[in-house]
Structure formats: structure tokens, C-alpha cells
Design a protein around this motif. Structure first.
Motif, PDB file in Angstrom:
ATOM      1  N   GLY A 105       3.762  28.379  64.260  1.00 58.48           N
ATOM      2  CA  GLY A 105       5.084  28.255  64.855  1.00 58.48           C
ATOM      3  C   GLY A 105       6.118  27.748  63.878  1.00 58.48           C
ATOM      4  O   GLY A 105       6.302  28.298  62.792  1.00 58.48           O
ATOM      5  N   ILE A 106       6.772  26.659  64.223  1.00 60.92           N
ATOM      6  CA  ILE A 106       7.848  26.084  63.432  1.00 60.92           C
ATOM      7  C   ILE A 106       7.350  25.210  62.286  1.00 60.92           C
ATOM      8  O   ILE A 106       8.127  24.769  61.439  1.00 60.92           O
ATOM      9  CB  ILE A 106       8.769  25.264  64.362  1.00 60.92           C
ATOM     10  CG1 ILE A 106      10.122  24.993  63.716  1.00 60.92           C
ATOM     11  CG2 ILE A 106       8.084  23.977  64.808  1.00 60.92           C
ATOM     12  CD1 ILE A 106      11.103  24.320  64.654  1.00 60.92           C
ATOM     13  N   CYS A 107       6.049  24.967  62.219  1.00 64.23           N
ATOM     14  CA  CYS A 107       5.474  24.028  61.258  1.00 64.23           C
ATOM     15  C   CYS A 107       5.367  24.621  59.844  1.00 64.23           C
ATOM     16  O   CYS A 107       5.334  25.840  59.675  1.00 64.23           O
ATOM     17  CB  CYS A 107       4.092  23.582  61.727  1.00 64.23           C
ATOM     18  SG  CYS A 107       4.118  22.643  63.273  1.00 64.23           S
ATOM     19  N   PRO A 108       5.275  23.757  58.830  1.00 57.55           N
ATOM     20  CA  PRO A 108       5.072  24.245  57.463  1.00 57.55           C
ATOM     21  C   PRO A 108       3.729  24.945  57.305  1.00 57.55           C
ATOM     22  O   PRO A 108       2.823  24.787  58.134  1.00 57.55           O
ATOM     23  CB  PRO A 108       5.110  22.951  56.629  1.00 57.55           C
ATOM     24  CG  PRO A 108       5.799  21.943  57.477  1.00 57.55           C
ATOM     25  CD  PRO A 108       5.449  22.299  58.888  1.00 57.55           C
ATOM     26  N   ILE A 109       3.584  25.695  56.222  1.00 58.45           N
ATOM     27  CA  ILE A 109       2.324  26.360  55.909  1.00 58.45           C
ATOM     28  C   ILE A 109       1.226  25.311  55.760  1.00 58.45           C
ATOM     29  O   ILE A 109       1.409  24.277  55.113  1.00 58.45           O
ATOM     30  CB  ILE A 109       2.454  27.190  54.622  1.00 58.45           C
ATOM     31  CG1 ILE A 109       3.440  28.345  54.826  1.00 58.45           C
ATOM     32  CG2 ILE A 109       1.101  27.727  54.179  1.00 58.45           C
ATOM     33  CD1 ILE A 109       3.770  29.104  53.562  1.00 58.45           C
ATOM     34  N   GLY A 110       0.064  25.576  56.375  1.00 60.01           N
ATOM     35  CA  GLY A 110      -1.048  24.636  56.327  1.00 60.01           C
ATOM     36  C   GLY A 110      -1.030  23.628  57.457  1.00 60.01           C
ATOM     37  O   GLY A 110      -1.916  22.763  57.535  1.00 60.01           O
ATOM     38  N   TRP A 111      -0.031  23.735  58.348  1.00 62.05           N
ATOM     39  CA  TRP A 111       0.121  22.833  59.481  1.00 62.05           C
ATOM     40  C   TRP A 111       0.327  23.657  60.733  1.00 62.05           C
ATOM     41  O   TRP A 111       0.692  24.831  60.673  1.00 62.05           O
ATOM     42  CB  TRP A 111       1.303  21.881  59.255  1.00 62.05           C
ATOM     43  CG  TRP A 111       1.053  20.937  58.116  1.00 62.05           C
ATOM     44  CD1 TRP A 111       1.042  21.250  56.782  1.00 62.05           C
ATOM     45  CD2 TRP A 111       0.753  19.545  58.205  1.00 62.05           C
ATOM     46  NE1 TRP A 111       0.744  20.138  56.047  1.00 62.05           N
ATOM     47  CE2 TRP A 111       0.566  19.079  56.877  1.00 62.05           C
ATOM     48  CE3 TRP A 111       0.630  18.656  59.266  1.00 62.05           C
ATOM     49  CZ2 TRP A 111       0.259  17.745  56.607  1.00 62.05           C
ATOM     50  CZ3 TRP A 111       0.324  17.334  59.003  1.00 62.05           C
ATOM     51  CH2 TRP A 111       0.138  16.888  57.676  1.00 62.05           C
ATOM     52  N   HIS A 112       0.117  23.038  61.891  1.00 57.68           N
ATOM     53  CA  HIS A 112       0.240  23.789  63.143  1.00 57.68           C
ATOM     54  C   HIS A 112       0.734  22.901  64.268  1.00 57.68           C
ATOM     55  O   HIS A 112       0.687  21.666  64.187  1.00 57.68           O
ATOM     56  CB  HIS A 112      -1.094  24.421  63.529  1.00 57.68           C
ATOM     57  CG  HIS A 112      -2.197  23.439  63.814  1.00 57.68           C
ATOM     58  ND1 HIS A 112      -3.038  22.940  62.847  1.00 57.68           N
ATOM     59  CD2 HIS A 112      -2.603  22.844  64.981  1.00 57.68           C
ATOM     60  CE1 HIS A 112      -3.897  22.104  63.380  1.00 57.68           C
ATOM     61  NE2 HIS A 112      -3.654  22.022  64.694  1.00 57.68           N
ATOM     62  N   ARG A 116      12.369  17.973  61.233  1.00 58.64           N
ATOM     63  CA  ARG A 116      13.825  18.144  61.149  1.00 58.64           C
ATOM     64  C   ARG A 116      14.203  19.403  60.356  1.00 58.64           C
ATOM     65  O   ARG A 116      15.280  19.498  59.766  1.00 58.64           O
ATOM     66  CB  ARG A 116      14.487  16.904  60.550  1.00 58.64           C
ATOM     67  CG  ARG A 116      13.925  16.432  59.222  1.00 58.64           C
ATOM     68  CD  ARG A 116      14.577  15.116  58.784  1.00 58.64           C
ATOM     69  NE  ARG A 116      14.128  14.680  57.474  1.00 58.64           N
ATOM     70  CZ  ARG A 116      13.043  13.939  57.251  1.00 58.64           C
ATOM     71  NH1 ARG A 116      12.286  13.561  58.269  1.00 58.64           N
ATOM     72  NH2 ARG A 116      12.714  13.591  56.027  1.00 58.64           N
ATOM     73  N   VAL A 117      13.344  20.384  60.384  1.00 58.81           N
ATOM     74  CA  VAL A 117      13.578  21.622  59.654  1.00 58.81           C
ATOM     75  C   VAL A 117      14.608  22.490  60.379  1.00 58.81           C
ATOM     76  O   VAL A 117      14.733  22.431  61.610  1.00 58.81           O
ATOM     77  CB  VAL A 117      12.242  22.387  59.471  1.00 58.81           C
ATOM     78  CG1 VAL A 117      11.769  23.017  60.775  1.00 58.81           C
ATOM     79  CG2 VAL A 117      12.332  23.411  58.363  1.00 58.81           C
ATOM     80  N   THR A 118      15.341  23.307  59.610  1.00 52.85           N
ATOM     81  CA  THR A 118      16.351  24.203  60.178  1.00 52.85           C
ATOM     82  C   THR A 118      15.987  25.676  60.012  1.00 52.85           C
ATOM     83  O   THR A 118      16.724  26.544  60.465  1.00 52.85           O
ATOM     84  CB  THR A 118      17.719  23.975  59.513  1.00 52.85           C
ATOM     85  OG1 THR A 118      17.653  24.348  58.125  1.00 52.85           O
ATOM     86  CG2 THR A 118      18.146  22.516  59.618  1.00 52.85           C
ATOM     87  N   ARG A 119      14.851  25.942  59.332  1.00 53.03           N
ATOM     88  CA  ARG A 119      14.427  27.321  59.097  1.00 53.03           C
ATOM     89  C   ARG A 119      12.921  27.430  59.284  1.00 53.03           C
ATOM     90  O   ARG A 119      12.187  26.465  59.125  1.00 53.03           O
ATOM     91  CB  ARG A 119      14.772  27.768  57.668  1.00 53.03           C
ATOM     92  CG  ARG A 119      16.249  27.870  57.357  1.00 53.03           C
ATOM     93  CD  ARG A 119      16.443  28.326  55.921  1.00 53.03           C
ATOM     94  NE  ARG A 119      15.992  27.314  54.964  1.00 53.03           N
ATOM     95  CZ  ARG A 119      15.724  27.560  53.677  1.00 53.03           C
ATOM     96  NH1 ARG A 119      15.833  28.808  53.209  1.00 53.03           N
ATOM     97  NH2 ARG A 119      15.332  26.589  52.878  1.00 53.03           N
ATOM     98  N   TYR A 120      12.477  28.652  59.595  1.00 66.41           N
ATOM     99  CA  TYR A 120      11.056  28.941  59.608  1.00 66.41           C
ATOM    100  C   TYR A 120      10.573  29.194  58.183  1.00 66.41           C
ATOM    101  O   TYR A 120      11.375  29.387  57.265  1.00 66.41           O
ATOM    102  CB  TYR A 120      10.770  30.159  60.480  1.00 66.41           C
ATOM    103  CG  TYR A 120      11.121  29.957  61.932  1.00 66.41           C
ATOM    104  CD1 TYR A 120      10.367  29.117  62.750  1.00 66.41           C
ATOM    105  CD2 TYR A 120      12.221  30.610  62.501  1.00 66.41           C
ATOM    106  CE1 TYR A 120      10.694  28.935  64.087  1.00 66.41           C
ATOM    107  CE2 TYR A 120      12.555  30.430  63.835  1.00 66.41           C
ATOM    108  CZ  TYR A 120      11.784  29.588  64.622  1.00 66.41           C
ATOM    109  OH  TYR A 120      12.114  29.400  65.937  1.00 66.41           O
ATOM    110  N   GLU A 121       9.273  29.221  58.007  1.00 67.99           N
ATOM    111  CA  GLU A 121       8.722  29.408  56.667  1.00 67.99           C
ATOM    112  C   GLU A 121       9.073  30.767  56.065  1.00 67.99           C
ATOM    113  O   GLU A 121       9.033  30.929  54.857  1.00 67.99           O
ATOM    114  CB  GLU A 121       7.202  29.220  56.695  1.00 67.99           C
ATOM    115  CG  GLU A 121       6.770  27.772  56.831  1.00 67.99           C
ATOM    116  CD  GLU A 121       7.139  26.916  55.627  1.00 67.99           C
ATOM    117  OE1 GLU A 121       7.090  27.433  54.494  1.00 67.99           O
ATOM    118  OE2 GLU A 121       7.476  25.736  55.818  1.00 67.99           O
ATOM    119  N   ASN A 122       9.429  31.735  56.893  1.00 71.18           N
ATOM    120  CA  ASN A 122       9.835  33.036  56.365  1.00 71.18           C
ATOM    121  C   ASN A 122      11.317  33.074  56.006  1.00 71.18           C
ATOM    122  O   ASN A 122      11.833  34.120  55.585  1.00 71.18           O
ATOM    123  CB  ASN A 122       9.513  34.153  57.354  1.00 71.18           C
ATOM    124  CG  ASN A 122      10.335  34.064  58.639  1.00 71.18           C
ATOM    125  OD1 ASN A 122      11.129  33.145  58.823  1.00 71.18           O
ATOM    126  ND2 ASN A 122      10.133  35.020  59.538  1.00 71.18           N
TER     127      ASN A 122
END
Length: 287
Positions: free
Chosen positions: A158-165, A96-102
Motif C-alpha cells: 500500500g502506502i508503505c515504503p519498499i520492504g514494509w507493509h 508522513r509521506v506524500t507520494r507512493y513508491e512509484n
């Protein structure tokens, strides 16, 4: 030291294995080791055997939080529970994230359908559904510019958190194959009837089909994967809320992404296809 791989069943001595020769190998070969005890499989260890040595096999119960990563937090501060299934560590909840990790934002869209822009949508066009069901994302949103992959692991954050794919199609196959081989997850003694084992105990439309997620919801979710029927958005409309779980993969063929498909009235778990301008749920895998 005799060039034989040994494999066998648990002995009467706790923690010990009674072993029998399986097949020969050469020192230096890449070996994969798995242990089995009381119907449970250990984590698989890949190891280059170069001498007599002990290989430790760790048993972690399916359906439990992932060792060392019971939760994962995205850039927005959303905290997700995790679940260990076979050799994989999954998010137990829809993204349910609204932003990319950057820090780049993913635009919210209600009625817009785009051939090139990344968008997120609320399931059934109701923002109140997001906390439970996560967002639906189109294919442009999930990839964040990455190329298609069908490897294990996919290597596509992609859209996943760091350490996840994002899972590849092969990683979905790995999940499906593992679950279908565990008798405790098959419904009615049929190995392919695993939809109930992957589906949550809530949200599914009631259905009378044998071993379907909508038939007796209380018996769902033996794996802990907790798939939720957030539905999808395609052909300019929101569809199948309460009836289907559709999860993106990062595997792309001839204009279509491969997806994992679970339906309230189907006892099996299928693979389907969607265009990148369609919108579905996302589950991430730990690297």
C-alpha cells in the motif's frame, strides 16, 4: 534425537538453559522455538526439524531499534525510527509521506471528503502538526488499490515504503496479545491495561482515569511504540486531536476497515471500524 521438544527456564550458568521434556514431535514437523530468560522472550524461530541440530535463539530487547533496520526512509526522504516489539518491527513514528513508491502523488485535502479518491490530511487541519504527528490518510490512500488482507504478514505494501507493509487486523492482535502477556507492560497488574505501554509520553490530554494514557504521561511508553494522539477526520470534521490514536489496518469487512484505537481516558486498547472515506494515522510493519 529422542523425539521430544525440550523447554525450560534459565539455569545458573550464563547463556545456558535447564530443559525439561515438553511434548513429542516427528522429524520433519514444522516447529516454532522461543526462549525465555529474565522475563524476556527471544525472537521466534520457525524451523523444520529433520535431525539433531542446534537452533539459535536471538534475544532482542523490546523498545530498541530493529536489528539491521534502525531507521527506514520513504520516497520523500523522510526518515523514521523503528522499534522492535516481540517478533515485530514497527515504525516508531506516524507516516508522513506524500507520494507512493512509484512516484504517484497523494492529494492534500483540507475540507474534502471523498468516496473514491485517495487523500491525505493534516491532523487537526494544521499543517504544522505533520512533522510530529504525521498525516491522516483516508482508506483509499493507504491501500493504493490493494485488496483486503487479514494474514500474517498482510502482504499489502500500500502506502508503505519498499520492504514494509500495512498491518492486518491479525498482526494488530499479535501485537496486543504479546504486550498483554508481558507483566512489565500491564498497568496495575491487569493484563489488558496496556494502553499506557503503547502510548507516547507527550501529546495526550490529561485524564484521571486509572492507567489511561492521559494519567501521568511520564509513565507511558514502556514498549517504545510511541502512539501519538493525532485524532481523526470523519463526518466532515477533524475530531479528537490530543485524545485518540487511530491506526488503519488493511483488513476490510462489509464496507469498513478495522482500526487500532487508543484513547486518552481508556486503559485498554480496542479495535474499531471506520469507513474508507474517513482519515486516520498509519504505522507500517517490516516485511
Amino acid at each position: 534425537g529422542d523425539g521430544i521438544v525440550y523447554a525450560g527456564a534459565a539455569d545458573n550458568v550464563p547463556g545456558m538453559l535447564k530443559l525439561a521434556p515438553a511434548r513429542p514431535f516427528q522429524l520433519g514437523d514444522e516447529m516454532r522455538y522461543s526462549g525465555y530468560a529474565s522475563g524476556q522472550r527471544s525472537q521466534t524461530v520457525t524451523h523444520y526439524q529433520t535431525t539433531d541440530e542446534t537452533v539459535q535463539l536471538v534475544f532482542i530487547a523490546d523498545g530498541t531499534p530493529c536489528p539491521g533496520a534502525p531507521t527506514v526512509t520513504d520516497i520523500d526522504g523522510n526518515v523514521y525510527n523503528t522499534v522492535h516489539i516481540g517478533d515485530q518491527c514497527w515504525m516508531r513514528e506516524n507516516l508522513r509521506v506524500t507520494r507512493y513508491e512509484n512516484g504517484d502523488s497523494i492529494a492534500y485535502a483540507g475540507t474534502i471528503r471523498s468516496d473514491s479518491v485517495a487523500y491525505r490530511y493534516a491532523p487537526n487541519n494544521d499543517i504544522n502538526n505533520v512533522n510530529k504527528y504525521g498525516y491522516l490518510y483516508n482508506g483509499f490512500a493507504i491501500m493504493h488499490g490493494a485488496s483486503s488482507s487479514n494474514t500474517i504478514p498482510s502482504g499489502v505494501q500500500g502506502i508503505c515504503p519498499i520492504g514494509w507493509h500495512l498491518p492486518s487486523q491479525m498482526e494488530i492482535f499479535e501485537l496486543r496479545e504479546y504486550v498483554s502477556k508481558q507483566n512489565r507492560y500491564s498497568c496495575g497488574g491487569i493484563s489488558t491495561y496496556i494502553a499506557k505501554a503503547l502510548s507516547d509520553t507527550v501529546g495526550w490530554h490529561a485524564d484521571e482515569h486509572f492507567c489511561s494514557p492521559g494519567n501521568d504521561l511520564t509513565s507511558n511508553n514502556a514498549t517504545g511504540f510511541s502512539a501519538l494522539p493525532a485524532g481523526s477526520r470523519f463526518s466532515w470534521q477533524y475530531v479528537y486531536y490530543g485524545y485518540t490514536s487511530r491506526y488503519w489496518t488493511c483488513t476490510y469487512y462489509y464496507g469498513y476497515f478495522s482500526i487500532l484505537f487508543i484513547h486518552a481516558s481508556n486503559n485498554t486498547v480496542a479495535m474499531g471500524e471506520n469507513e474508507p472515506k474517513d482519515a486516520n494515522s498509519v504505522r507500517c510493519l517490516k516485511d
